[in-house]
Design an enzyme around this catalytic site. Structure first.
Site, PDB file in Angstrom:
ATOM      1  N   CYS A 273     -38.348  52.804  -1.736  1.00 51.93           N
ATOM      2  CA  CYS A 273     -38.781  53.982  -0.967  1.00 51.93           C
ATOM      3  C   CYS A 273     -39.840  54.769  -1.742  1.00 51.93           C
ATOM      4  O   CYS A 273     -39.555  55.328  -2.793  1.00 51.93           O
ATOM      5  CB  CYS A 273     -37.545  54.837  -0.680  1.00 51.93           C
TER       6      CYS A 273
ATOM      7  N   CYS B 150     -39.100  58.462  -2.268  1.00 50.39           N
ATOM      8  CA  CYS B 150     -38.000  58.572  -3.245  1.00 50.39           C
ATOM      9  C   CYS B 150     -38.538  58.476  -4.664  1.00 50.39           C
ATOM     10  O   CYS B 150     -38.139  59.246  -5.544  1.00 50.39           O
ATOM     11  CB  CYS B 150     -36.967  57.460  -3.031  1.00 50.39           C
TER      12      CYS B 150
END
Length: 102
Positions: free
Chosen positions: A31, A34
């Protein structure tokens, strides 16, 4: 490492029974957002001894992830006294994350 890696096994002890506010970061290695906030979350963990910072890898902990209805990551959840007090989805600035903890 200043943060705690959460699993289904240690969640209750580390989060629900914590005497400090807890910031939980639901994330994954693949991600992009993230990875963008990871250094910020880690910096918050190192700089603030009055809170506990934990991370949940959604790929490693699908049961824990689904128990909180996580559908998008990163998702940040703040727990105080075992209760959810704040939740945010998506990348946030350090200031915005710290504001969630107030």
């Amino acid at each position: 490492m200043a943060y705690v890696v959460l699993t289904s096994e240690n969640f209750e002890e580390e989060v629900i029974k914590s005497d400090k506010p807890v910031l939980v970061d639901f994330w994954a290695t693949w991600c992009g957002p993230c990875r963008m906030i990871a250094p910020i979350v880690e910096q918050i963990a190192e700089e603030n001894t009055d809170i506990k910072v934990c991370k949940v890898d959604v790929d490693d902990q699908p049961e824990l992830t689904s128990s909180f209805g996580i559908q998008s990551i990163p998702t940040l959840i703040v727990f105080k006294n075992g209760e959810i007090t704040n939740k945010a989805v998506g990348a946030r600035s350090k200031e915005a994350i710290l504001e969630m903890l107030k």
